[in-house]
Design an enzyme around this catalytic site. Structure first.
Site, PDB file in Angstrom:
ATOM      1  CG  ASP A 146      24.650 -21.984  -9.537  1.00 51.71           C
ATOM      2  OD1 ASP A 146      25.647 -21.798 -10.262  1.00 51.71           O
ATOM      3  OD2 ASP A 146      24.669 -21.859  -8.296  1.00 51.71           O
ATOM      4  N   GLY A 147      25.452 -23.047 -12.938  1.00 56.55           N
ATOM      5  CA  GLY A 147      26.435 -23.985 -13.453  1.00 56.55           C
ATOM      6  C   GLY A 147      27.174 -24.742 -12.362  1.00 56.55           C
ATOM      7  CG  ASP A 154      31.626 -16.787 -21.919  1.00 57.04           C
ATOM      8  OD1 ASP A 154      32.151 -15.768 -21.443  1.00 57.04           O
ATOM      9  OD2 ASP A 154      31.025 -16.793 -23.013  1.00 57.04           O
ATOM     10  CB  THR A 168      30.943 -11.870 -14.654  1.00 61.01           C
ATOM     11  OG1 THR A 168      30.511 -12.723 -13.589  1.00 61.01           O
ATOM     12  CG2 THR A 168      29.800 -11.687 -15.627  1.00 61.01           C
TER      13      THR A 168
END
Lengths: 282, 282
Positions: free
Chosen positions: A137-138, A155, A157
């Site tokens: 998880d970023g 980048d 969604t």
């Protein structure tokens, strides 16, 4: 028999494409992932029923998400990409010899797997030795990082599902801390045209503008996204994407691109009046 | 019950919108004309099953087809509009006090009639006293005219059916003769994205480039046209749309616009590399 894939762009708008073959379908902990083969768009990657990447026009998205930042600061060495599991953003980044390291943080291993198998056109850059692929998880990954990255590319969604936490004050604050003095944040900034997207566009920009001294928005035309009219955000502590841009430096690199060029770099920041007004109203 | 209107953008792509009411349908000697009422786009005018005008985004098209020329030469006095039976182009033109006369030549009276009844948003400019409405063929109308118009706007459909003769060498030569020394020709120049449109885009530009010393192309984003990525041509004997452009003059007019502004005037001529290459290849 005819097979058609339809995206419901809004409750009142549908975009449908004829499908040759449904190549892949799978469900991860996060989302539904599908790959179609089509005559018009080549291979198409869809997540939760929405177009993410097509072979026909992925170059538009990946050119514009990478080269605007790289051309503004050709000294960029250390990069973080959050999301973009198809690999297209990484593919464009590894074309720059000056980049020393890329942390590529994608929460969903299934997107990477499906892209490697069916979309080598975008996945091909992942194997570059400067790329660390981190399936996590970023939002968690970036916490506590300080003065590490010259460029962070979000980048993502839409801000629904796993992408939601990438559109918060806390996340943008953490990005700012993680960036170096000349660091740049690029984010997927939604679209001005349909109401649902426009609301998220305004919210994202409002937050980033409050966190970063420089916060601009630029547009690109991606026909397979709803309305085709889409935006990226450019935020930084110091560098301005137009005032600090030296086209001759980027042109001297000799990179061949299909969408990006140094004229469109500047032109993309000229927004329609109604978009400018929406962004300024927040 | 749900009613949907679908445009077949290509053999493999369909764009569908939910319809509240089918307000009008009629067939002229030239084409099928329909008007729908919708939640998402307001009223929609379709010709032969293709989106022509929607209340939601007509401003994009009409801003960009008129203001780029008018801002390049604010001295324009005498104008010819061919096509554009919905009236939106004329509506934008009559906002300029300096314009003395507009010949508005539309081949199909049914488009004017349907627009007057259902689309007052675009038809409202037609009644300005400087406008002569001429229901006739623009191709015949322009023959033999010399040094008459400061601006000719070809607001045409695709080069199929009645629009076809508006995409020929002979027509462009006649436009050149009909223009004054500082005259400007603006034409609907199709789209680079889908193969069929791209072919016509290249053909039109190739012809205009051979007829006019100055021939440029600029882009705009119209979500209800196939791909959303569309172009106008700007041709002239003397004036260049960017080099001869004085933004301060247009800004001093105080016209309020929703899409056009003097930044996007310049930005619109910055084309993606693949579009530039397609146009230059002809």
């Amino acid at each position: 028999m005819e097979l058609w894939f339809t995206e419901e762009q809004t409750d009142n708008v549908r975009f449908s494409i004829k499908v040759k073959e449904h190549l892949f379908t799978g469900k991860s902990d996060f989302q539904q992932v599908d790959v179609f083969d089509t005559d018009e768009f080549g291979k198409v990657l869809a997540i939760d029923g929405l177009f993410m990447v097509t072979e026909k026009d992925e170059f538009v998205y990946h050119d514009m998400i990478t080269h605007v930042a790289m051309a503004t600061n050709p000294q960029i060495k250390n990069v973080l990409v959050i999301g973009g599991g198809d690999g297209g953003t990484v593919r464009e980044l590894v074309r720059y010899k000056g980049i020393e390291h890329i942390d590529f943080v994608e929460i969903d291993g299934l997107v990477i797997k499906a892209s490697r198998e069916y979309l080598p056109i975008t996945a091909c850059g992942m194997d570059d030795e400067r790329v660390d692929i981190l399936v996590q998880d970023g939002i968690e990954f970036i916490k506590g990082k300080e003065n590490v990255y010259d460029l962070i590319i979000v980048d993502s969604t839409d801000p629904i599902g796993p992408g939601e936490g990438l559109f918060t004050y806390e996340f943008y604050e953490n990005c700012k801390k993680a960036l170096t003095e000349n660091g740049i944040l690029i984010n997927q900034n939604e679209s001005p045209y349909y109401e649902g997207n426009a609301k998220e566009m305004k919210r994202a920009h409002k937050k980033i503008k409050e966190v970063f001294p420089i916060s601009e928005v630029y547009q690109y035309i991606l026909p397979t996204y709803p309305s085709g009219h889409w935006l990226f955000g450019f935020a930084s502590k110091k560098l301005h994407p137009v005032r600090d841009f030296k086209p001759e430096v980027w042109n001297s690199l000799g990179l061949k691109t299909k969408y990006y060029n140094t004229d469109i770099h500047v032109g993309a920041f000229a927004l329609p009046t109604y978009v400018r007004e929406m962004l300024d109203s927040e």
